[in-house]
Write a protein that holds these residues in place. Sequence first.
Motif, PDB file in Angstrom:
ATOM      1  N   ARG A   1       7.608   0.423   9.664  1.00 41.20           N
ATOM      2  CA  ARG A   1       6.147   0.562   9.814  1.00 41.20           C
ATOM      3  C   ARG A   1       5.750   2.026   9.993  1.00 41.20           C
ATOM      4  N   MET A   2       6.543   2.743  10.770  1.00 38.71           N
ATOM      5  CA  MET A   2       6.257   4.165  11.018  1.00 38.71           C
ATOM      6  C   MET A   2       6.315   4.942   9.702  1.00 38.71           C
ATOM      7  N   ILE A   3       7.343   4.679   8.917  1.00 41.11           N
ATOM      8  CA  ILE A   3       7.503   5.392   7.642  1.00 41.11           C
ATOM      9  C   ILE A   3       6.377   5.008   6.678  1.00 41.11           C
ATOM     10  N   ALA A   4       6.088   3.721   6.587  1.00 40.18           N
ATOM     11  CA  ALA A   4       5.041   3.275   5.657  1.00 40.18           C
ATOM     12  C   ALA A   4       3.698   3.900   6.037  1.00 40.18           C
ATOM     13  N   THR A   5       3.409   3.938   7.331  1.00 44.20           N
ATOM     14  CA  THR A   5       2.119   4.498   7.765  1.00 44.20           C
ATOM     15  C   THR A   5       2.069   5.998   7.469  1.00 44.20           C
ATOM     16  N   ALA A   6       3.187   6.702   7.735  1.00 46.47           N
ATOM     17  CA  ALA A   6       3.226   8.138   7.417  1.00 46.47           C
ATOM     18  C   ALA A   6       2.992   8.336   5.916  1.00 46.47           C
ATOM     19  N   ARG A   7       3.601   7.504   5.099  1.00 48.03           N
ATOM     20  CA  ARG A   7       3.433   7.621   3.635  1.00 48.03           C
ATOM     21  C   ARG A   7       1.980   7.421   3.224  1.00 48.03           C
ATOM     22  N   ILE A   8       1.305   6.450   3.852  1.00 50.69           N
ATOM     23  CA  ILE A   8      -0.089   6.160   3.484  1.00 50.69           C
ATOM     24  C   ILE A   8      -1.017   7.288   3.957  1.00 50.69           C
ATOM     25  N   LEU A   9      -0.768   7.794   5.158  1.00 44.02           N
ATOM     26  CA  LEU A   9      -1.648   8.833   5.713  1.00 44.02           C
ATOM     27  C   LEU A   9      -1.434  10.176   5.017  1.00 44.02           C
TER      28      LEU A   9
ATOM     29  N   ARG B   1       0.836  -1.218   0.000  1.00 42.15           N
ATOM     30  CA  ARG B   1       0.000   0.000   0.000  1.00 42.15           C
ATOM     31  C   ARG B   1       0.862   1.256   0.000  1.00 42.15           C
ATOM     32  N   ALA B   2       1.917   1.222   0.823  1.00 49.73           N
ATOM     33  CA  ALA B   2       2.778   2.410   0.912  1.00 49.73           C
ATOM     34  C   ALA B   2       3.464   2.661  -0.433  1.00 49.73           C
ATOM     35  N   GLN B   3       3.968   1.583  -1.056  1.00 49.29           N
ATOM     36  CA  GLN B   3       4.636   1.707  -2.356  1.00 49.29           C
ATOM     37  C   GLN B   3       3.675   2.237  -3.413  1.00 49.29           C
ATOM     38  N   SER B   4       2.452   1.724  -3.404  1.00 48.66           N
ATOM     39  CA  SER B   4       1.492   2.139  -4.433  1.00 48.66           C
ATOM     40  C   SER B   4       1.256   3.647  -4.337  1.00 48.66           C
ATOM     41  N   LEU B   5       1.052   4.136  -3.106  1.00 48.26           N
ATOM     42  CA  LEU B   5       0.816   5.573  -2.944  1.00 48.26           C
ATOM     43  C   LEU B   5       2.074   6.368  -3.241  1.00 48.26           C
ATOM     44  N   HIS B   6       3.188   5.828  -2.810  1.00 50.68           N
ATOM     45  CA  HIS B   6       4.455   6.515  -3.045  1.00 50.68           C
ATOM     46  C   HIS B   6       4.655   6.771  -4.537  1.00 50.68           C
ATOM     47  N   ARG B   7       4.388   5.735  -5.341  1.00 56.98           N
ATOM     48  CA  ARG B   7       4.592   5.828  -6.786  1.00 56.98           C
ATOM     49  C   ARG B   7       3.620   6.781  -7.452  1.00 56.98           C
ATOM     50  N   ARG B   8       2.428   6.914  -6.872  1.00 59.43           N
ATOM     51  CA  ARG B   8       1.469   7.845  -7.472  1.00 59.43           C
ATOM     52  C   ARG B   8       1.880   9.288  -7.239  1.00 59.43           C
ATOM     53  N   HIS B   9       2.560   9.528  -6.131  1.00 55.90           N
ATOM     54  CA  HIS B   9       2.813  10.926  -5.761  1.00 55.90           C
ATOM     55  C   HIS B   9       4.267  11.360  -5.898  1.00 55.90           C
ATOM     56  N   HIS B  10       5.166  10.395  -6.044  1.00 49.48           N
ATOM     57  CA  HIS B  10       6.596  10.741  -6.067  1.00 49.48           C
ATOM     58  C   HIS B  10       7.308   9.854  -7.072  1.00 49.48           C
ATOM     59  N   CYS B  11       8.526  10.256  -7.376  1.00 48.25           N
ATOM     60  CA  CYS B  11       9.350   9.409  -8.243  1.00 48.25           C
ATOM     61  C   CYS B  11      10.060   8.395  -7.334  1.00 48.25           C
ATOM     62  N   ALA B  12       9.723   7.114  -7.506  1.00 46.99           N
ATOM     63  CA  ALA B  12      10.180   6.100  -6.544  1.00 46.99           C
ATOM     64  C   ALA B  12      11.677   5.786  -6.640  1.00 46.99           C
ATOM     65  N   GLU B  13      12.329   6.269  -7.706  1.00 50.56           N
ATOM     66  CA  GLU B  13      13.779   5.992  -7.810  1.00 50.56           C
ATOM     67  C   GLU B  13      14.621   7.090  -7.188  1.00 50.56           C
ATOM     68  N   GLU B  14      13.971   8.185  -6.801  1.00 43.84           N
ATOM     69  CA  GLU B  14      14.743   9.346  -6.359  1.00 43.84           C
ATOM     70  C   GLU B  14      14.624   9.601  -4.863  1.00 43.84           C
ATOM     71  N   VAL B  15      15.730  10.055  -4.307  1.00 41.31           N
ATOM     72  CA  VAL B  15      15.763  10.437  -2.899  1.00 41.31           C
ATOM     73  C   VAL B  15      16.340  11.852  -2.835  1.00 41.31           C
ATOM     74  N   GLN B  16      15.727  12.694  -2.016  1.00 40.14           N
ATOM     75  CA  GLN B  16      16.305  14.026  -1.852  1.00 40.14           C
ATOM     76  C   GLN B  16      17.423  13.988  -0.814  1.00 40.14           C
ATOM     77  N   GLY B  17      18.553  14.540  -1.147  1.00 38.72           N
ATOM     78  CA  GLY B  17      19.655  14.658  -0.191  1.00 38.72           C
ATOM     79  C   GLY B  17      19.538  15.993   0.539  1.00 38.72           C
ATOM     80  N   CYS B  18      19.557  15.929   1.862  1.00 40.17           N
ATOM     81  CA  CYS B  18      19.502  17.149   2.671  1.00 40.17           C
ATOM     82  C   CYS B  18      20.770  17.195   3.504  1.00 40.17           C
TER      83      CYS B  18
END
Length: 336
Positions: free
Chosen positions: A252-260, A32-49
């Motif tokens: 789990r925390m990250i996946a839930t944040a991504r879904i919410l 579920r988290a991956q599906s939403l992630h892919r709809r809203h973001h580019c799944a191959e990219e990570v922002q460096g801060c």
Amino acid sequence: MKQPDSSPIRHDWSLEEIEGIYTLPFPELIFRAQSLHRRHHCAEEVQGCSLLSIKTGGCPEDCGYCPQSARYDTEVAGQKLLNPEQVLESAREARRQGATRFCMGAAWRQAPEGEEFDNVLAMVRGVRELSMEACCTLGMLSQPQAEALAAAGLTAYNHNLDTSPEFYGRIITTRTYRDRLETLERVRDAGISVCCGGIIGMGESPRDRWRLLEELATQDPHPESVPINLLVRVEGTPLADREAVDPFEMVRMIATARILMPEAMVRLSAGRLSLSDEAQALCLLAGANSVFMGERLLTTPNPQADLDRDLLERMGMRLRAAEIPVGAGRQDLPEN
Ligand code: SAM
Ligand code: DTB
Ligand code: SF4
């Protein structure tokens, strides 16, 4: 590639729903988290801060996790506010390493008035002139301070809720949850984007984690940026001896944040040194799309840039590229 989305962004999540998501069987949660992630973001990219402590130690607050509190005997060496040129040199180096967001942290209860604050404004203007996103975390803000930061071009203000309102008082007594929410409101009112998240591993219950997520995900709009920190247990702080958390809880925390909060940048923040490469990879699969780069967070160590590059390369992923402004020279841009 982003995919089209049909599901609406919700701000009315209930605690039961959040618990239901967090405790899903792992394959379903990640799917579920991956599906939403892919709809809203580019799944191959990570922002460096990149993070820099612009004023270190000697803080009057009693945050139990923090090595910079003056109340605890830690090895942090205090340092008064850096000058803008020192900070900008560090921002240029971060940009060469591929960071597109530069975060400046100060160990203050609240942002000061006068010359120090003017220097922070100069730092913000300087970082923006480098075409990087600028984020600050300076403690509590007044409305005029938030407006001044906005006028200087600040992209985001980081102010974490840290944990649930119920557990909060066990970690910090010198300012309230309400104080934090008020600063966040001022930031929002000034038109600055909100960076707000929390920490796991402080001895909180699963319910405290769900309550933190509820506090974040029922804000309207959601915070644009949600840092999820794994406690860095620092010698001398009251939380130094907390038990290590199972890395799957971080996932789990990250996946839930991504879904919410599907549109938010979910940041895999402090604590990566206690996660294996594989656990970090799971965090990225679960929807984290940003990491802190560089050898240091504020006062504690972080994986080195070449280790990060190696991990991303092994995963076939990449750092999000800087947007090159028209007419800009290439000399200061990342090496890879
Ligand atoms: N003094 C300001 C404040 O507290 O608002 C800004 C700096 S403070 C260090 C920023 C955030 O870093 C804290 O709210 C907390 O979430 C996180 N943090 C601090 N120490 C940490 C630790 N040992 N492990 C994980 N996160 C930590
Ligand atoms: C956030 O949520 N994590 C960063 C940033 N916001 C400022 C800070 C992590 C600090 C970790 C402890 C240290 O290095 O002092
Ligand atoms: Fe001070 Fe911020 Fe550390 Fe709390 S987290 S002790 S306010 S520097």
